[in-house]
Design a protein around this motif. Structure first.
Motif, PDB file in Angstrom:
ATOM      1  N   THR A 150       0.848  -1.203   0.000  1.00 60.58           N
ATOM      2  CA  THR A 150       0.000   0.000   0.000  1.00 60.58           C
ATOM      3  C   THR A 150       0.881   1.250   0.000  1.00 60.58           C
ATOM      4  N   LYS A 205       3.235   5.747  -4.726  1.00 58.37           N
ATOM      5  CA  LYS A 205       2.868   6.753  -5.735  1.00 58.37           C
ATOM      6  C   LYS A 205       4.150   7.136  -6.439  1.00 58.37           C
ATOM      7  N   PRO A 206       4.318   6.882  -7.704  1.00 57.45           N
ATOM      8  CA  PRO A 206       3.436   6.126  -8.599  1.00 57.45           C
ATOM      9  C   PRO A 206       3.342   4.667  -8.169  1.00 57.45           C
ATOM     10  N   PRO A 207       2.449   3.852  -8.780  1.00 54.05           N
ATOM     11  CA  PRO A 207       2.264   2.476  -8.327  1.00 54.05           C
ATOM     12  C   PRO A 207       3.574   1.696  -8.313  1.00 54.05           C
ATOM     13  N   VAL A 245      -3.402  -2.911  -9.846  1.00 60.99           N
ATOM     14  CA  VAL A 245      -3.206  -1.581  -9.252  1.00 60.99           C
ATOM     15  C   VAL A 245      -4.561  -0.972  -8.939  1.00 60.99           C
ATOM     16  N   GLU A 246      -4.763  -0.575  -7.679  1.00 62.31           N
ATOM     17  CA  GLU A 246      -6.015   0.093  -7.298  1.00 62.31           C
ATOM     18  C   GLU A 246      -5.657   1.444  -6.710  1.00 62.31           C
ATOM     19  N   SER A 247      -6.364   2.490  -7.177  1.00 62.69           N
ATOM     20  CA  SER A 247      -6.091   3.791  -6.574  1.00 62.69           C
ATOM     21  C   SER A 247      -6.932   3.906  -5.311  1.00 62.69           C
ATOM     22  N   ASP A 281      -6.968   9.887  -1.964  1.00 66.34           N
ATOM     23  CA  ASP A 281      -5.540   9.778  -1.658  1.00 66.34           C
ATOM     24  C   ASP A 281      -4.838   9.563  -2.986  1.00 66.34           C
ATOM     25  N   PRO A 282      -3.682  10.197  -3.171  1.00 68.22           N
ATOM     26  CA  PRO A 282      -3.011  10.002  -4.465  1.00 68.22           C
ATOM     27  C   PRO A 282      -2.220   8.698  -4.552  1.00 68.22           C
ATOM     28  N   THR A 283      -2.304   7.818  -3.536  1.00 66.22           N
ATOM     29  CA  THR A 283      -1.474   6.600  -3.556  1.00 66.22           C
ATOM     30  C   THR A 283      -2.253   5.409  -4.097  1.00 66.22           C
ATOM     31  N   TYR A 284      -1.518   4.318  -4.278  1.00 67.11           N
ATOM     32  CA  TYR A 284      -2.084   3.100  -4.884  1.00 67.11           C
ATOM     33  C   TYR A 284      -1.832   1.893  -3.995  1.00 67.11           C
ATOM     34  N   ASN A 285      -2.785   0.966  -4.051  1.00 69.30           N
ATOM     35  CA  ASN A 285      -2.574  -0.373  -3.487  1.00 69.30           C
ATOM     36  C   ASN A 285      -2.211  -1.256  -4.681  1.00 69.30           C
TER      37      ASN A 285
END
Ligand SMILES: *[C@@H]1O[C@H](CO)[C@@H](O)[C@H](O)[C@H]1NC(C)=O
Ligand SMILES: *[C@@H]1O[C@H](CO)[C@@H](O)[C@H](O)[C@H]1NC(C)=O
Ligand SMILES: *[C@@H]1O[C@H](CO)[C@@H](O)[C@H](O)[C@H]1NC(C)=O
Length: 403
Positions: A159, A162-164, A183-185, A189-193
């Protein structure tokens, strides 16, 4: 003739217009302005520190100013304008204003502006890109030991990137091919799981193997962050029987050990003698078959069947009881081999000594004839020759002995 030239003239005019427009908007024009401030874009990881530098080629002593993404003034010359301890003055001169932003947050991303209060005001923008640092990856999907040949699907999730981030799988140091990363945004939040699945069909060699999931990201040093999962594989015993001694002699105390080599360790062992009963003086003690006193009549093939709940394994061992006076044949062979090797080495060393001795004597002889004829050294050379002959005859003795 004039007709074809009209379109080309039009073309030249339009080209000039485009060039002019480009020149007006490009930095080429600004760089010629000695009062135009210059900045650079920066990339920083969450929690890191970024330095924003604003330069002017020349100065007319006008003040420089940095303002943030919300157009709030951060520093005006060396005067702090915003109460935020994360933001500090780095350097302030007539041609430079640099500031640092510490403990950077994702919300610090955006365009920062440097202005110089000349007439008119000149500005330059710097884009700060904040990298979201991925957390330690988590491996799930493996709870209990799996029977040999079974399928396992491991899932690795990371988790906050950013970027993924990119996930990689390894078994030891060997990279394995997982399914493509998902990849899930993360909302608001600008981050990715990021997650990845790995399908494995396990064999007994995978028991205790370590599967690693590593997260690769520009915010992390090479190697990234990683997690490991040990596999446990259940498989039936692969039985081997080992004897308590290499030289079972009549009258000795002796035992055979049944080694299961299964996962789990076998829980039951059955001992048998092929074509007959176990001898009366042999006692079954779990994985061991103990003989209180060996007898020639104990000769034969012994079988051990081990069961670990997953399956059975059968091993066999042929017992041959020796006379009570038997000597360890293997070790007497070893002694003979060692003795032979030592004799050969001694012989080679002797030969080398003789050759070396002769060479030295000859060399010394020529030296004497050229430099010091009939000198006091002569008796020494004689002695050396006598010695060499002695050594030579010794070698011949040795040869005769070997033949
Ligand atoms: C800037 O200030 C310094 C001293 O404060 C002065 O010597 C210098 O002449 C000034 N330069 C200009 C371009 O005004
Ligand atoms: C991302 O991961 C976090 C932490 O595991 C979890 O709470 C969240 O629901 C996940 N978001 C998405 C969109 O999968
Ligand atoms: C071996 O067994 C035989 C018969 O059981 C017995 O007569 C003999 O004495 C035994 N030998 C030894 C050395 O115990």
């Amino acid at each position: 003739m004039a007709f074809p030239s009209a379109p080309s003239a039009l073309w030249s005019v339009s080209l000039l217009t485009v060039l002019c427009a480009a020149a007006v908007h490009s930095n080429i024009v600004y760089e010629e302005d000695p009062l135009q401030p210059v900045t650079s874009d920066e990339t920083v990881s969450v929690g890191g520190t970024v330095t924003l530098t604003c330069h002017v080629p020349e100065s007319d002593n006008s003040s420089l100013q940095w303002s943030n993404t919300a157009q709030q003034t951060l520093y005006f010359g060396e005067k702090r304008a915003l109460r935020d301890n994360r933001i500090q003055l780095h350097r302030s001169t007539s041609t430079e204003l640099s500031i640092t932003i510490g403990d950077v947050q994702l919300s610090d991303e955006g365009e920062y502006t440097c202005s110089i209060f000349t007439m008119p005001v000149r500005t330059a923008r710097a884009t700060v890109t904040v990298l979201g640092v991925p957390g330690k990856p988590q491996i799930s999907g493996f709870e209990n030991a799996v029977p040999e040949g079974g399928k396992v699907t491991l899932t690795c999730t990371s988790t906050g990137s950013k970027p993924p981030a990119r996930l990689r799988w390894y078994r030891g140091t060997l990279e394995l091919e997982g399914r493509p990363d998902v990849v899930e945004s993360v909302p608001d939040d600008p981050t990715y799981n990021v997650s990845s699945e790995l399908d494995l069909e396990v064999s007994r060699s995978d028991d205790n193997a370590l599967i690693t999931c590593a997260v690769d990201h520009p915010s992390l040093a090479s190697g990234g962050k990683r997690s490991e999962q040990a596999l446990r594989v259940l498989y039936p015993p692969n039985v081997q029987i080992s004897p308590g001694s290499d030289l079972p002699r009549e009258g000795d105390k002796f035992h055979l050990e049944c080694k299961g080599n299964g996962n789990p360790e076998p829980s039951s062992y059955v001992w048998e003698k092929k074509d007959g009963e176990l001898p009366p003086l042999a006692k079954v003690d779990g994985a061991l078959l103990r003989f209180e006193m060996l007898n020639k009549t104990d000769d034969g093939v012994y079988l051990c069947n081990a069961n670990n709940g997953i399956g059975d394994g059968l091993g066999e061992y042929t017992l041959h009881v020796q006379d009570p006076t038997a000597m360890s044949t293997t070790s007497s062979v070893d002694h003979a081999v060692i003795g032979g090797v030592v004799a050969v080495i001694v012989f080679i060393l002797l030969c080398l000594l003789i050759v070396l001795g002769r060479y030295l004597i000859r060399h010394k002889g020529t030296y004497l004839t050229h430099e010091a004829k009939g000198s006091d050294d002569a008796p020494d050379a004689d002695t050396a020759i006598i010695n060499a002959e002695g050594g030579h005859s010794g070698a011949e003795d040795k040869k005769e002995y070997f033949i």
